[in-house]
Design a protein around this motif. Structure first.
Motif, PDB file in Angstrom:
ATOM      1  N   ALA A 141      81.996  39.124  20.113  1.00 45.51           N
ATOM      2  CA  ALA A 141      82.761  38.334  21.079  1.00 45.51           C
ATOM      3  C   ALA A 141      82.586  36.843  20.808  1.00 45.51           C
ATOM      4  N   VAL A 142      81.361  36.425  20.478  1.00 43.81           N
ATOM      5  CA  VAL A 142      81.123  35.004  20.160  1.00 43.81           C
ATOM      6  C   VAL A 142      81.906  34.621  18.914  1.00 43.81           C
ATOM      7  N   LEU A 143      81.906  35.480  17.901  1.00 45.36           N
ATOM      8  CA  LEU A 143      82.670  35.195  16.681  1.00 45.36           C
ATOM      9  C   LEU A 143      84.164  35.081  16.976  1.00 45.36           C
ATOM     10  N   GLN A 144      84.695  35.992  17.804  1.00 46.71           N
ATOM     11  CA  GLN A 144      86.107  35.931  18.184  1.00 46.71           C
ATOM     12  C   GLN A 144      86.418  34.617  18.908  1.00 46.71           C
ATOM     13  N   MET A 145      85.516  34.219  19.820  1.00 49.26           N
ATOM     14  CA  MET A 145      85.701  32.981  20.566  1.00 49.26           C
ATOM     15  C   MET A 145      85.752  31.793  19.608  1.00 49.26           C
ATOM     16  N   GLU A 146      84.823  31.765  18.649  1.00 46.22           N
ATOM     17  CA  GLU A 146      84.772  30.662  17.680  1.00 46.22           C
ATOM     18  C   GLU A 146      86.024  30.640  16.810  1.00 46.22           C
ATOM     19  N   HIS A 150      88.175  28.591  21.223  1.00 41.39           N
ATOM     20  CA  HIS A 150      88.063  28.484  22.678  1.00 41.39           C
ATOM     21  C   HIS A 150      86.622  28.224  23.077  1.00 41.39           C
ATOM     22  N   ASN A 151      86.411  27.863  24.350  1.00 44.98           N
ATOM     23  CA  ASN A 151      85.045  27.672  24.824  1.00 44.98           C
ATOM     24  C   ASN A 151      84.579  28.825  25.713  1.00 44.98           C
ATOM     25  N   PHE A 152      85.414  29.865  25.860  1.00 47.80           N
ATOM     26  CA  PHE A 152      84.998  31.099  26.516  1.00 47.80           C
ATOM     27  C   PHE A 152      85.837  32.247  25.974  1.00 47.80           C
ATOM     28  N   PHE A 153      85.337  33.483  26.183  1.00 47.81           N
ATOM     29  CA  PHE A 153      86.050  34.656  25.688  1.00 47.81           C
ATOM     30  C   PHE A 153      85.713  35.839  26.584  1.00 47.81           C
ATOM     31  N   VAL A 154      86.741  36.529  27.075  1.00 54.06           N
ATOM     32  CA  VAL A 154      86.578  37.703  27.928  1.00 54.06           C
ATOM     33  C   VAL A 154      86.678  38.940  27.034  1.00 54.06           C
ATOM     34  N   ASP A 161      79.852  48.815  28.897  1.00 56.90           N
ATOM     35  CA  ASP A 161      81.172  49.245  29.336  1.00 56.90           C
ATOM     36  C   ASP A 161      81.649  48.439  30.553  1.00 56.90           C
ATOM     37  N   SER A 162      81.348  47.141  30.546  1.00 56.85           N
ATOM     38  CA  SER A 162      81.805  46.262  31.619  1.00 56.85           C
ATOM     39  C   SER A 162      82.574  45.097  31.000  1.00 56.85           C
ATOM     40  N   VAL A 163      83.378  44.443  31.824  1.00 60.57           N
ATOM     41  CA  VAL A 163      84.114  43.265  31.375  1.00 60.57           C
ATOM     42  C   VAL A 163      83.181  42.069  31.521  1.00 60.57           C
ATOM     43  N   ASP A 164      82.869  41.409  30.416  1.00 63.44           N
ATOM     44  CA  ASP A 164      81.938  40.291  30.406  1.00 63.44           C
ATOM     45  C   ASP A 164      82.606  39.063  29.790  1.00 63.44           C
ATOM     46  N   ILE A 165      81.935  37.924  29.920  1.00 64.72           N
ATOM     47  CA  ILE A 165      82.452  36.667  29.396  1.00 64.72           C
ATOM     48  C   ILE A 165      81.361  35.964  28.611  1.00 64.72           C
ATOM     49  N   VAL A 166      81.680  35.538  27.382  1.00 68.98           N
ATOM     50  CA  VAL A 166      80.775  34.654  26.646  1.00 68.98           C
ATOM     51  C   VAL A 166      81.391  33.263  26.710  1.00 68.98           C
ATOM     52  N   TYR A 167      80.530  32.241  26.713  1.00 73.00           N
ATOM     53  CA  TYR A 167      81.037  30.878  26.788  1.00 73.00           C
ATOM     54  C   TYR A 167      80.133  29.948  26.004  1.00 73.00           C
ATOM     55  N   LYS A 168      80.722  28.847  25.576  1.00 73.12           N
ATOM     56  CA  LYS A 168      79.973  27.834  24.846  1.00 73.12           C
ATOM     57  C   LYS A 168      79.486  26.797  25.840  1.00 73.12           C
ATOM     58  N   ARG A 169      78.184  26.545  25.819  1.00 76.01           N
ATOM     59  CA  ARG A 169      77.566  25.584  26.729  1.00 76.01           C
ATOM     60  C   ARG A 169      77.714  24.166  26.180  1.00 76.01           C
ATOM     61  N   LYS A 170      77.494  23.180  27.030  1.00 80.14           N
ATOM     62  CA  LYS A 170      77.601  21.784  26.597  1.00 80.14           C
ATOM     63  C   LYS A 170      76.569  21.445  25.530  1.00 80.14           C
TER      64      LYS A 170
END
Length: 180
Positions: A141-146, A150-154, A161-170
């Motif tokens: 997910a982090v690779l897809q976001m990069e 984007h700065n986040f990815f759902v 098996d849950s919907v989660d979010i990765v995000y890039k911090r400041k």
């Protein structure tokens, strides 16, 4: 009544600084009268950047704001302004949604201290995206976001098996929000 837990990271919380925080954050008391609430204030200095983070947990909503500036006092002023805007937006949303119903008690008082009516902030959705959530692990997910820039990815977390979010911090590192 709003109580404060003030702590400093890479900065000493002097009596003058503590007094300024209490005075400025104390402006929010007028919105949460009748509730005993403990707010958390973190003052941080990193490379001449003064960051103030305030978190105030209330029933049904968590107020959180962060402000960074070259001056700590400007950061404090900015974070309080952000929190007041959040409160006004939340009040407007609640009032609009439950105007006829009256079953939900508003957690904020009705006046803004000046006797003026609050102006409504219109929230406008300018774009809607729909997509299928592909099961993947956090690293993918982090690779897809990069790759998307984007700065986040759902994503659908294959492990839980849950919907989660990765995000890039400041600070350039990554965060994960797990849904339950």
């Amino acid at each position: 009544m709003l109580k404060y837990n003030i702590r400093g990271e890479n900065i000493e919380v002097t009596p003058a600084l503590r007094s300024y925080v209490e005075e400025k954050v104390g402006r929010l008391d007028k919105y949460i009268e009748g509730q005993n609430v403990e707010g958390h204030v973190t003052l941080q200095v990193v490379r001449d950047e003064h960051t103030v983070e305030v978190t105030i947990p209330l029933k049904g909503v968590i107020l959180r704001a962060e402000e960074t500036d070259k001056d700590m006092y400007a950061s404090i002023d900015g974070v309080v302004d952000k929190l007041e805007r959040q409160i006004r937006k939340h009040k407007t949303k609640i009032n609009r949604k439950f105007r006829q119903d009256g079953t939900i008690k508003n957690i904020f008082t009705e006046t803004n201290g000046n006797g003026r009516a609050e102006e409504e902030d219109n929230i406008e959705i300018v774009r809607t995206k729909r997509f299928n959530l592909k099961p993947m692990d956090v690293e993918e997910a982090v690779l897809q976001m990069e790759m998307l820039g984007h700065n986040f990815f759902v994503f659908n977390n294959a492990e839980s098996d849950s919907v989660d979010i990765v995000y890039k911090r400041k600070d350039g590192r990554y965060g994960l929000i797990e849904t339950v």
